[in-house]
Design an enzyme around this catalytic site. Structure first.
Site, PDB file in Angstrom:
ATOM      1  N   SER A 169       0.843  -1.201   0.000  1.00 33.86           N
ATOM      2  CA  SER A 169       0.000   0.000   0.000  1.00 33.86           C
ATOM      3  C   SER A 169       0.881   1.255   0.000  1.00 33.86           C
ATOM      4  CB  SER A 169      -0.963  -0.028   1.186  1.00 33.86           C
ATOM      5  OG  SER A 169      -1.898   1.021   1.121  1.00 33.86           O
ATOM      6  N   ASP A 273      -9.755  -3.772  -5.749  1.00 33.12           N
ATOM      7  CA  ASP A 273      -9.138  -2.626  -5.069  1.00 33.12           C
ATOM      8  C   ASP A 273      -9.524  -1.332  -5.783  1.00 33.12           C
ATOM      9  OD1 ASP A 273      -7.483  -0.810  -3.784  1.00 33.12           O
ATOM     10  OD2 ASP A 273      -5.618  -1.823  -4.321  1.00 33.12           O
TER      11      ASP A 273
END
Length: 334
Positions: A169, A273
């Site tokens: 991330s 995502d």
């Protein structure tokens, strides 16, 4: 005489922190919303310890070493790992990030260095990116370190010619900027340390124009579009847009990457995502420039799935993928 109004909350990041109008940051240190992972039986035994790598900022990293490595005498590749958290929350010692690194160290096997970096909004970009660069410099310094400055785990076990930089991330964004700094020579000569590859898991990039996944996907269990926008407000210099070069590698003011000799890159994207399209576009653009990059997409997964469920089936596949990248044909060869 007019009285000044008391500070009020201008950014609320529940349950982690609040930013007040006078610049004060209140952090709630006991906040931890993820389920704490429980390793299945039979996992390789991994030892770990915490080391101070930057005394000026009190920054530490955690070194993970397979227990079997202490007696084998074999040199292992080194993975420098940066945790996620939107650049504003998280630490290497959070249970889920810890579990990810235990798996990588034990199952690859590898020597894993999971490093903290300064967080926003107390420390906006480029502070955290400078810290990441300092981690790489610390690794380089360990090659010649002696006495109390030398870490015995590294001197005994590290293959400094096979160093990989990885992150999840926000940590994936840190990896990109670290790779660019390395390839541009901004960290100086690294010899004999050699960065053989970089791995980014669901990297966090931004941009003013919405991608299809941002505009059309529903919020994930641990990520929403307002949360992403808020993270950029907290970490970028005040007044910046999401096209700032530190958020958008291909923004209007971002430096060209055509002539930057990046190491082999592994990019992992999650099909559900919100940031899926940005990861895919990043890999496609690098590939079009002739960069050595591989994109692997995980169907049915949301942002940060490896950290959320480090012992899940998809997490196991991530470990196998990184192992192939480190030991197979993904990273640069010796």
């Amino acid at each position: 005489m007019a009285s000044s109004s008391p500070p009020h909350v201008v950014e609320d990041v529940p349950p982690f922190l609040q930013l007040l109008s006078d610049g004060t940051v209140i952090r709630f240190t006991d906040a931890y919303p993820l389920p704490i992972p429980s390793p299945p039986p039979g996992q390789p035994v991994v030892d770990w310890k915490d080391v101070l790598y930057d005394a000026s900022h009190g920054l530490k990293l955690r070194i993970y070493r397979p227990a079997a490595a202490s007696s084998s005498g074999n040199k292992l590749p080194v993975i420098v790992y940066f945790h996620g958290g939107g650049y504003s929350i998280g630490s290497f010692d959070m249970p889920n990030f810890h579990a990810c690194c235990v798996r990588l160290a034990g199952e690859l096997p590898a020597l894993v260095l999971s490093a903290d970096y300064r967080l926003a909004p107390e420390h906006r970009f480029p502070a955290g990116l400078d810290d990441a660069a300092n981690v790489v410099s610390w690794v380089r310094a360990q090659v010649a370190a002696v006495g109390d400055n030398a870490d015995p785990w590294l001197s005994e076990t590290a293959n400094f010619g096979r160093v990989f930089v990885a992150g999840d991330s926000a940590g994936g964004g840190v990896v990109h900027h670290t790779a660019v700094r390395l390839a541009s020579g901004r960290l100086g000569p690294l010899d004999p340390v050699r960065v053989a590859g970089c791995a980014m898991l669901c990297p966090m990039f931004g941009g003013e124009e919405r991608t299809a996944s941002e505009a059309e996907f529903p919020p994930g269990p641990f990520l929403s579009l307002p949360a992403v926008d808020q993270a950029w407000r907290l970490v970028l210099p005040p007044g910046s847009t999401r096209d700032h070069p530190l958020a958008n590698p291909f923004g209007p003011d971002s430096p060209a990457l055509d002539g930057v000799a990046l190491p082999p890159m592994l990019v992992v994207a999650a099909a559900r995502d919100l940031l899926r399209d940005r990861a895919a576009d990043y890999a496609a653009r690098l590939k079009a420039m002739g960069k050595p990059v591989e994109l692997v997409e995980f169907e049915g997964q949301h942002h940060g799935f490896f950290a959320v469920e480090p012992y899940g089936d998809a997490g196991s596949e991530v470990v196998r993928l990184v192992k192939r990248f480190v030991y197979g044909n993904g990273g640069a060869s010796d």
